[in-house]
Design an enzyme around this catalytic site. Structure first.
Site, short mmCIF file in Angstrom:
data_model
loop_
_atom_site.label_atom_id
_atom_site.label_comp_id
_atom_site.label_asym_id
_atom_site.label_seq_id
_atom_site.Cartn_x
_atom_site.Cartn_y
_atom_site.Cartn_z
N ARG A 146 1.07 20.54 20.94
CA ARG A 146 1.78 21.84 20.59
C ARG A 146 2.10 21.92 19.26
O ARG A 146 2.07 23.17 18.91
CB ARG A 146 3.18 21.56 21.47
CG ARG A 146 4.23 22.80 21.49
CD ARG A 146 5.30 22.60 22.68
NE ARG A 146 5.95 23.93 22.58
CZ ARG A 146 7.24 23.96 22.22
NH1 ARG A 146 7.60 22.95 21.75
NH2 ARG A 146 7.82 25.24 22.37
N ASN A 156 9.46 27.45 18.19
CA ASN A 156 9.29 26.25 17.37
C ASN A 156 10.59 25.30 17.46
O ASN A 156 10.25 24.09 16.92
CB ASN A 156 8.69 26.25 15.95
CG ASN A 156 7.49 26.96 15.85
OD1 ASN A 156 6.57 26.89 16.80
ND2 ASN A 156 6.88 27.79 14.77
#
Length: 315
Positions: A58, A90
């Site tokens: 990710r 994020n």
């Protein structure tokens, strides 16, 4: 079926111009132990936390899709600048301390030689291998970016239709097959319950297996106390093993995220899903190719950028 066979790919497909300036073994003279040092740090972490594979995948994706693969996602915010790290998509990215650990070890042996961007790319590859996925040679020589801005983060969300999500990938030079392949990394991922409410509310999403709806409701309904934000495995079969089970599951209406389930249903992507579901080796090959391709998106090379001494701060 787990992919325990080690695959080495020397790709001949045409990649972005940056690849021509990157090369496998870039540090063979300047820091011969670079890749083994990164690998040791990843192995140490993996031995106690197998979820680190999903975390690094990710991080690598979120980094490459904003300003290219330049480790700008790792930079901490300062009073004058809010960085990519604190942008909404994020906030649940993790694994930064592993990048710090690898960087510290590298700086002690080869000061100012190995970029944080390369550490992310190498660490991601190593974690995939440890999870049973394919080995692939990572071209290195990236430089670290000097800009990181929260407002520039615009990543495809988990509820977008396939065609709309693909626009973000196409803008980075990726094909639909690349997108389906890379989303296959969800074979080792998790989703936070906050992203799943729309799929399990009311009578449940009709595209999801009712048994899975009930299971997720049980997990997410237990939120509170010491675990206010539970997570659900994106692939319910071999959740920590890197294989093609994800594609088999979504063909059985067991995709957890909307975008994952839509891959199996949408005419633009379902053919790739079918091919990967029935052929683990094909998925391994394509995943290796797609990761190398993604890892070269807008890479800084030559004299561009810098080699950070601390991955969290511009020199």
């Amino acid at each position: 079926m787990k992919m325990n066979v080690v695959f080495v790919f020397y790709l001949t497909i045409l990649l972005p111009l940056a690849l021509a300036q990157l090369k496998v073994g870039f540090y063979s003279a300047s820091c011969p132990r670079a890749e083994s040092i990164v690998q040791a740090a990843v192995r140490k972490r993996f031995n106690t936390d197998k979820s680190i594979t999903a975390a690094l995948l990710r991080m690598h994706f979120h980094d490459c899709f904003v300003r290219g693969c330049d480790a700008s996602i790792v930079i901490d915010s300062a009073r004058q600048n809010q960085t990519e790290k604190v942008a909404g998509p994020n906030l649940t990215v993790r694994g930064y301390e592993l990048i710090d650990e690898a960087k510290k070890a590298l700086e002690s042996v080869c000061p100012s030689k190995v970029s944080c961007a390369d550490i992310i790319a190498l660490a991601t590859r190593d974690s995939v291998v440890l999870s049973g996925g394919p080995f692939y040679a990572v071209p290195t020589g990236r430089r670290d970016g000097r800009v990181s801005n929260r407002d520039e983060v615009n990543l495809p969300g988990p509820s977008l239709p396939v065609a709309q999500a693909f626009q973000s990938f196409r803008n980075k030079g990726m094909t639909m097959d690349d997108m389906v392949t890379l989303l296959g990394a969800h074979t080792v991922g998790v989703a936070h319950c906050v992203f799943l409410s729309g799929r399990i509310s009311g009578n449940g999403d009709p595209t999801m297996d009712p048994a899975l709806v009930a299971k997720i409701r049980g997990i997410c309904g237990a939120a509170g106390g010491s675990n206010p934000d539970p997570t659900v495995f994106l692939e319910q079969g071999t959740s920590f093993g890197f294989d093609n089970e994800f594609f088999r599951q979504i063909r059985l209406k067991r995709g957890v995220l909307k975008i994952d389930q839509d891959l199996a249903n949408d005419r633009l992507s379902r053919r790739s899903v079918s091919r990967f579901a029935s052929n683990a080796t094909l998925f391994a090959n394509r995943f290796a190719q797609a990761m190398v391709k993604m890892g070269n998106i807008e890479a800084l090379v030559g004299n561009a950028g810098e080699i950070r001494k601390n991955c969290r701060a511009i020199n």
